[in-house]
Design an enzyme around this catalytic site. Structure first.
Site, mmCIF file in Angstrom:
data_model
loop_
_atom_site.group_PDB
_atom_site.id
_atom_site.type_symbol
_atom_site.label_atom_id
_atom_site.label_comp_id
_atom_site.label_asym_id
_atom_site.label_seq_id
_atom_site.Cartn_x
_atom_site.Cartn_y
_atom_site.Cartn_z
ATOM 1 N N GLU A 46 0.879 -1.169 0.000
ATOM 2 C CA GLU A 46 0.000 0.000 0.000
ATOM 3 C C GLU A 46 0.907 1.207 0.000
ATOM 4 O O GLU A 46 1.632 1.449 0.967
ATOM 5 C CB GLU A 46 -0.922 -0.020 1.225
ATOM 6 C CG GLU A 46 -2.082 0.958 1.112
ATOM 7 C CD GLU A 46 -1.865 2.230 1.897
ATOM 8 O OE1 GLU A 46 -1.416 3.230 1.273
ATOM 9 O OE2 GLU A 46 -2.128 2.242 3.106
ATOM 10 N N CYS A 62 -0.848 9.290 2.970
ATOM 11 C CA CYS A 62 -1.023 8.765 1.621
ATOM 12 C C CYS A 62 -2.397 9.127 1.077
ATOM 13 O O CYS A 62 -2.615 9.116 -0.133
ATOM 14 C CB CYS A 62 -0.821 7.251 1.612
ATOM 15 S SG CYS A 62 -1.925 6.356 2.720
#
Length: 420
Positions: free
Chosen positions: A187, A222
Site C-alpha cells: 500500500e 497517503c
C-alpha cells in the site's frame, strides 16, 4: 488453536485496546506529532480487531462438482504461517489495525516492524497482546531501521509480506523478497484528486477539503487530497472559503486539543517541503496563495511548515505530479466533467479520489471513471474494517478491510477425494 479460541482472544485484545485508547493516542502524538485531536487510529485498531474477530470462525470454504466424476472436491483457506508487516512512521496503529487484525484472525503469527521514527505505539500494542493472553511469540514487535527490514523480508521463514510506505522502498522490498519468492502486498503513496462540482455545498466542500488536504497530519498522509479540481463557475468562491478554513486552523503543540496542525516529522522533511514550494514558485507551477515557509514566532525552532496553497496549477508540473508528503496542495480549474476525470486520472498514482456533489447520478458516473481504489463522496477518507482499501497503478496492490482483507492473509488449497 481452535477458531473460537482465536476469536475470543482477539475480542479480549480489543477490550484491552479500548481500556488504553488514551494512552495509545498519546503515544501516537509522541511518535509523529499528529495532533491529539486527530489521533483516532487507536479507535480504528479496536474496530478492526472486533470486526476480524468475527471472521475467525467464519472463513467459509466451498465445495464444487468436477467434470466427469463424482469425486469430492473442496476448497479451503489456510494461513501463511508467519506474516511480516512493515509499518510507516505516519500510521503504525492504522497499519496494525488493518493488517495485524486480519492476519491473526486468519490464523497467522505476525512480526510487526514499525518505523524507527515512530515505534512507541506499536511497542505498547505488543505489550497489550501479552496482557490480553495471546501466546508469547504470536505477535512480535521488532523496531528496526533499513538493515532490519531488509533482513526480515529476506528471511525464509516469512510466508507473506505486507508493506506500507513509498514506491522507492517498495521496489527494494519486492527485490529482497524475490530471494525466496515471498509474496508481497504493498500500500503505497498517492496524489489524490479532489473534485468540487458546481452543484456542491461549497462551504462544506471547502472545510472538508482543507482537512483532507494540508491540515490533517500536516499533509503527511497517503490519503492527502493534494490536487483540488474545482469547477470554473465556483472556483473563486471555493478559494475564498478554502483559504478561510485553512486560516482558521490552529497550528502548534499537538497535545493541545484545539490544535489542527502540528509539526512535520523531522528537520529534513521540513527543509525538503519548503524546497518543493520554492522550486514550484521558480518554475511558475502556479500562483502561491498562502503559506510556503517555515512557521515563525514561538514555533521557529520546531519542524513547522505553513499550510501552503497554490492556485491555477498546471497538472503537468512537478508540483502536481510528485507526492510532496507535506501541507502543500494544488488548485486547478475544470469546465466539464470529462475534463475533471481526465485531470484526476492523469497521475501515476491511484489510491484515493474525492468528490463533492449533490447530483447522485453524477456521483455514480464519475466514481466509476476514476482510477482509484477508494472514492469518497461528500466526505473525507474514513477507512473502516468493512470496506476494502488499497490502490490502483503505482499506489500499490492488495486490499485491507472486509473479506478481501482477510483473504490477503490466507492461502487457497484445493482438496479432491476420489469417490468409487
Amino acid at each position: 488453536m481452535t477458531a473460537d479460541r482465536r476469536r475470543d482472544l482477539l475480542i479480549d485484545l480489543a477490550d484491552s485496546v479500548h481500556e488504553h485508547l488514551g494512552q495509545l493516542a498519546e503515544l501516537n502524538v509522541h511518535d509523529y506529532a499528529v495532533p491529539v485531536s486527530y489521533a483516532g487510529t487507536a479507535v480504528m485498531l479496536e474496530q478492526f480487531l472486533r470486526h476480524f474477530a468475527g471472521y475467525a470462525d467464519k472463513p467459509h470454504g466451498s465445495s464444487t462438482p468436477v467434470s466427469g466424476s463424482f469425486d469430492l472436491n473442496f476448497v479451503e483457506r489456510e494461513p501463511y504461517g508467519v506474516v511480516a508487516v512493515l509499518a510507516p512512521w505516519n500510521g503504525s496503529l492504522a497499519v496494525t489495525a488493518s493488517c495485524v487484525a486480519p492476519a491473526l484472525a486468519a490464523g497467522n503469527a505476525v512480526i510487526l516492524k514499525p518505523s524507527e521514527l515512530a515505534p512507541l505505539a506499536a511497542l505498547r500494542f505488543g505489550e497489550l497482546c501479552i496482557q490480553a493472553g495471546l501466546p508469547a511469540g504470536l505477535v512480535n514487535v521488532v523496531p528496526a531501521a533499513a538493515e532490519g527490514g531488509d533482513a526480515l523480508v529476506r528471511h525464509p521463514g516469512i510466508g507473506k509480506i505486507w508493506f506500507t510506505g513509498g514506491g522507492q522502498t517498495a521496489r527494494a522490498v519486492i527485490q529482497a523478497a524475490a530471494t525466496n519468492l515471498t509474496p508481497v502486498v504493498a500500500e503505497l503513496g498517492g496524489k489524490s484528486a479532489n473534485i468540487v462540482f458546481a452543484d456542491a455545498d461549497i462551504g462544506s466542500a471547502a472545510a472538508l477539503s482543507a482537512h483532507q488536504g494540508p491540515l490533517m497530519q500536516a499533509g503527511q498522509s497517503c490519503a492527502c487530497a493534494s490536487r483540488l479540481l474545482i469547477h470554473e463557475s465556483v472556483y473563486d468562491e471555493f478559494v475564498d472559503k478554502f483559504l478561510e478554513a485553512i486560516g482558521g486552523a490552529k497550528v502548534g503543540d499537538p497535545f493541545d486539543p484545539m490544535v489542527s496542525v502540528g509539526p512535520v516529522i523531522s528537520e529534513a522533511s521540513a527543509t525538503r517541503i519548503v524546497a518543493v514550494v520554492e522550486k514550484a514558485t521558480r518554475d511558475g507551477a502556479g500562483e502561491l496563495l498562502t503559506g510556503g515557509s517555515r512557521m515563525g514566532g514561538e514555533l521557529t525552532k520546531g519542524y513547522y511548515v505553513e499550510p501552503t496553497v497554490f492556485g491555477d496549477v498546471d497538472n503537468n508540473s512537478e508540483l502536481a505530479q510528485t507526492e510532496t508528503f507535506g501541507p502543500v496542495v494544488s488548485l486547478m480549474r475544470f469546465s466539464a466533467d470529462d475534463d475533471a476525470v481526465r485531470i484526476a486520472n492523469d497521475t501515476p498514482y491511484g489510491l484515493n479520489a474525492f468528490m463533492h456533489t449533490n447530483d447522485l447520478t453524477q456521483a455514480h458516473r464519475v466514481a466509476r471513471q476514476l482510477d482509484a481504489g477508494s472514492v469518497w463522496i461528500n466526505q473525507n477518507s474514513r477507512i473502516s474494517p468493512q470496506g476494502p482499501y488499497g490502490g490502483y497503478k503505482q499506489s500499490g496492490f492488495g486490499r485491507t478491510g472486509g473479506i478481501d482483507g482477510l483473504h490477503e492473509f490466507q492461502q487457497v488449497k484445493n482438496i479432491r477425494i476420489g469417490m468409487r
